[in-house]
Design an enzyme around this catalytic site. Structure first.
Site, PDB file in Angstrom:
ATOM      1  N   HIS A  10      -7.878 -43.022   9.416  1.00  0.00           N
ATOM      2  CA  HIS A  10      -9.170 -42.774  10.174  1.00  0.00           C
ATOM      3  C   HIS A  10      -9.152 -43.896  10.978  1.00  0.00           C
ATOM      4  O   HIS A  10      -8.851 -45.161  10.510  1.00  0.00           O
ATOM      5  CB  HIS A  10     -10.222 -42.750   8.920  1.00  0.00           C
ATOM      6  CG  HIS A  10     -11.393 -42.164   9.512  1.00  0.00           C
ATOM      7  ND1 HIS A  10     -12.154 -42.918  10.323  1.00  0.00           N
ATOM      8  CD2 HIS A  10     -11.984 -41.054   9.184  1.00  0.00           C
ATOM      9  CE1 HIS A  10     -13.495 -42.268  10.539  1.00  0.00           C
ATOM     10  NE2 HIS A  10     -13.176 -41.022   9.999  1.00  0.00           N
ATOM     11  N   GLU A 150     -12.877 -29.353   4.529  1.00  0.00           N
ATOM     12  CA  GLU A 150     -12.933 -30.293   3.628  1.00  0.00           C
ATOM     13  C   GLU A 150     -13.915 -30.072   2.423  1.00  0.00           C
ATOM     14  O   GLU A 150     -15.112 -29.873   2.691  1.00  0.00           O
ATOM     15  CB  GLU A 150     -13.035 -31.984   3.911  1.00  0.00           C
ATOM     16  CG  GLU A 150     -12.885 -32.842   3.121  1.00  0.00           C
ATOM     17  CD  GLU A 150     -12.738 -34.432   3.564  1.00  0.00           C
ATOM     18  OE1 GLU A 150     -13.283 -34.671   4.820  1.00  0.00           O
ATOM     19  OE2 GLU A 150     -12.440 -35.284   2.904  1.00  0.00           O
ATOM     20  N   GLU A 156     -22.503 -35.313  -1.245  1.00  0.00           N
ATOM     21  CA  GLU A 156     -22.313 -35.270   0.157  1.00  0.00           C
ATOM     22  C   GLU A 156     -22.580 -33.841   0.710  1.00  0.00           C
ATOM     23  O   GLU A 156     -22.527 -33.717   1.863  1.00  0.00           O
ATOM     24  CB  GLU A 156     -21.119 -35.659   0.658  1.00  0.00           C
ATOM     25  CG  GLU A 156     -21.048 -37.406   0.201  1.00  0.00           C
ATOM     26  CD  GLU A 156     -19.956 -37.837   0.656  1.00  0.00           C
ATOM     27  OE1 GLU A 156     -18.854 -37.372   1.431  1.00  0.00           O
ATOM     28  OE2 GLU A 156     -19.485 -39.159   0.206  1.00  0.00           O
ATOM     29  N   ASP A 183      -8.998 -34.008  -0.500  1.00  0.00           N
ATOM     30  CA  ASP A 183      -9.353 -35.478  -0.522  1.00  0.00           C
ATOM     31  C   ASP A 183      -9.331 -36.056  -2.155  1.00  0.00           C
ATOM     32  O   ASP A 183      -9.912 -35.344  -2.784  1.00  0.00           O
ATOM     33  CB  ASP A 183     -10.616 -35.662   0.504  1.00  0.00           C
ATOM     34  CG  ASP A 183     -11.083 -37.275   0.296  1.00  0.00           C
ATOM     35  OD1 ASP A 183     -10.846 -37.867  -0.711  1.00  0.00           O
ATOM     36  OD2 ASP A 183     -11.393 -37.721   1.437  1.00  0.00           O
ATOM     37  N   HIS A 186     -12.730 -37.183  -3.303  1.00  0.00           N
ATOM     38  CA  HIS A 186     -13.775 -36.014  -3.651  1.00  0.00           C
ATOM     39  C   HIS A 186     -13.197 -35.147  -5.009  1.00  0.00           C
ATOM     40  O   HIS A 186     -14.034 -34.655  -5.896  1.00  0.00           O
ATOM     41  CB  HIS A 186     -13.805 -35.179  -2.432  1.00  0.00           C
ATOM     42  CG  HIS A 186     -14.673 -35.880  -1.441  1.00  0.00           C
ATOM     43  ND1 HIS A 186     -15.843 -36.358  -1.530  1.00  0.00           N
ATOM     44  CD2 HIS A 186     -14.039 -35.875  -0.185  1.00  0.00           C
ATOM     45  CE1 HIS A 186     -16.097 -37.051  -0.198  1.00  0.00           C
ATOM     46  NE2 HIS A 186     -15.132 -36.784   0.741  1.00  0.00           N
ATOM     47  N   HIS A 209      -6.308 -35.958   2.606  1.00  0.00           N
ATOM     48  CA  HIS A 209      -6.903 -37.375   2.599  1.00  0.00           C
ATOM     49  C   HIS A 209      -6.632 -38.144   1.332  1.00  0.00           C
ATOM     50  O   HIS A 209      -6.714 -37.739   0.240  1.00  0.00           O
ATOM     51  CB  HIS A 209      -8.565 -37.359   2.741  1.00  0.00           C
ATOM     52  CG  HIS A 209      -9.043 -37.233   3.957  1.00  0.00           C
ATOM     53  ND1 HIS A 209     -10.196 -36.989   4.322  1.00  0.00           N
ATOM     54  CD2 HIS A 209      -8.402 -37.600   5.091  1.00  0.00           C
ATOM     55  CE1 HIS A 209     -10.672 -37.135   5.825  1.00  0.00           C
ATOM     56  NE2 HIS A 209      -9.381 -37.423   6.210  1.00  0.00           N
ATOM     57  N   ARG A 215     -12.429 -45.972  -3.060  1.00  0.00           N
ATOM     58  CA  ARG A 215     -11.921 -46.232  -1.584  1.00  0.00           C
ATOM     59  C   ARG A 215     -11.436 -47.903  -1.231  1.00  0.00           C
ATOM     60  O   ARG A 215     -11.527 -48.326  -0.275  1.00  0.00           O
ATOM     61  CB  ARG A 215     -13.238 -46.124  -0.665  1.00  0.00           C
ATOM     62  CG  ARG A 215     -13.705 -44.650  -0.413  1.00  0.00           C
ATOM     63  CD  ARG A 215     -14.430 -44.373   0.764  1.00  0.00           C
ATOM     64  NE  ARG A 215     -15.184 -43.052   0.723  1.00  0.00           N
ATOM     65  CZ  ARG A 215     -14.509 -42.109   0.939  1.00  0.00           C
ATOM     66  NH1 ARG A 215     -13.138 -41.850   1.526  1.00  0.00           N
ATOM     67  NH2 ARG A 215     -15.125 -40.893   1.278  1.00  0.00           N
ATOM     68  N   GLU A 244      -8.070 -42.607   4.223  1.00  0.00           N
ATOM     69  CA  GLU A 244      -9.224 -42.647   4.612  1.00  0.00           C
ATOM     70  C   GLU A 244     -10.045 -43.610   3.654  1.00  0.00           C
ATOM     71  O   GLU A 244     -10.590 -43.402   2.564  1.00  0.00           O
ATOM     72  CB  GLU A 244     -10.070 -41.348   4.421  1.00  0.00           C
ATOM     73  CG  GLU A 244     -11.399 -41.140   5.105  1.00  0.00           C
ATOM     74  CD  GLU A 244     -12.070 -40.031   4.855  1.00  0.00           C
ATOM     75  OE1 GLU A 244     -12.012 -39.445   3.555  1.00  0.00           O
ATOM     76  OE2 GLU A 244     -12.878 -39.424   5.600  1.00  0.00           O
TER      77      GLU A 244
END
Ligand code: MN
Length: 293
Positions: A10, A150, A156, A183, A186, A209, A215, A244
């Site tokens: 990203h 996604e 979110e 991802d 998630h 992802h 993260r 990401e």
């Protein structure tokens, strides 16, 4: 079977903004670290230096994939026809900008507004989104592009947050250029079993992802990357894989606030990207070795 997925990062691993100059500088550094592509969001297609970005990527032998997301003001899954129409119009402009930057893949939550929703998504909202996506997918097909939806987490999005739901949505859209974008961050929240989700997606997995559960640096958290990469190898996934990771040290403050990035979990882009590249290569070769046994 060797894994030859294009690998990307990203843009916000490197830069809070993506002017043509930012992209040029980032493409130079990221390609030196071994990456093939950058993710360049097209949620605001009117302020992108499209030609300069395309040139900067080309000069560095890189390409881009283009995340798109809706806000509540352009949510195509709204019950409000005016908002839905606004969202659809924005998607066509985003598609054109993405194509002109050389992208072949729209990624991210193109089917939903990235927001903390306070109600369940209504059936009418779902139908509205699917009708729009049928037309947008047709337009994308004519441009030689795919749409990769996604699965975000519940904080979110309230629409297709699991692989099974996304597959169901794609079936209702009914276009062969629509795929699931999974991802690890998630999936860690929403999927009972990330490996099962990847296997279930199978040929419909179009984009992937990588992020730790917090993260930070890959391999320093609780995500079972060994099983994830084995599952990707098992389904012969050959699509793009992108890093990401976000840190408030680098990421744009508006984006940080949307994704609740309140801490610096890392601060050195080159160190993060180099470490991730080594980690991914190692995981891929382990997964491959296991398969060849
Ligand atoms: Mn993601």
């Amino acid at each position: 079977m060797a894994m030859h997925n294009p690998l990307g990062t990203h843009i916000q691993v490197w830069s809070a903004t993506w002017s043509a100059d930012d992209v040029r500088r980032t493409a130079e550094r990221a390609s030196e670290c071994g990456y093939d592509f950058l993710e360049l969001p097209v949620r605001d297609p009117y302020n992108l230096e499209v030609e300069g970005i395309a040139k900067a990527l080309q000069d560095n032998n890189m390409f881009c994939c283009t995340p798109f997301l809706h806000t509540l003001e352009t949510d195509i899954g709204s019950e409000d026809k005016v908002i839905v129409a606004k969202g659809e119009a924005l998607m066509y402009d985003a598609l054109s900008a993405a194509r002109d930057m050389g992208s072949r893949h729209i990624t991210g939550p193109a089917h939903t507004a990235l927001a903390k929703h306070t109600e369940r998504r209504s059936d009418l909202g779902r139908r509205n989104a699917i009708e729009v996506l049928q037309r947008v997918a047709e337009q994308a097909r004519e441009m030689g592009m795919s749409l990769n939806f996604e699965c975000l987490n519940r904080y979110e999005s309230n629409f297709s947050t699991t692989c099974v739901e996304a597959l169901d949505m794609i079936e209702r859209v009914g276009a062969d250029n629509c795929f699931v974008h999974l991802d690890t961050f998630h999936m860690n929240i929403e999927e009972p079993d990330a490996v099962a989700a990847i296997r279930r997606a199978g040929k419909r997995l179009g984009y992937f992802h990588l992020a730790e559960n917090y993260r930070g640096y890959l391999g320093t958290g609780s995500i079972d990357f060994q099983s994830i990469f084995r599952a990707l190898a098992d389904i012969n996934y050959e699509g793009p894989i992108a890093l990401e990771v976000f840190s408030s040290a680098i990421t744009n403050p508006v984006h940080s606030a949307k994704l609740a990035i309140w801490r610096d979990t890392w601060s050195d882009s080159i160190d993060m990207a180099t470490h991730a590249m080594q980690f991914i290569r190692c995981q891929q070769s382990n997964a491959e070795r296991r398969i060849n046994l």
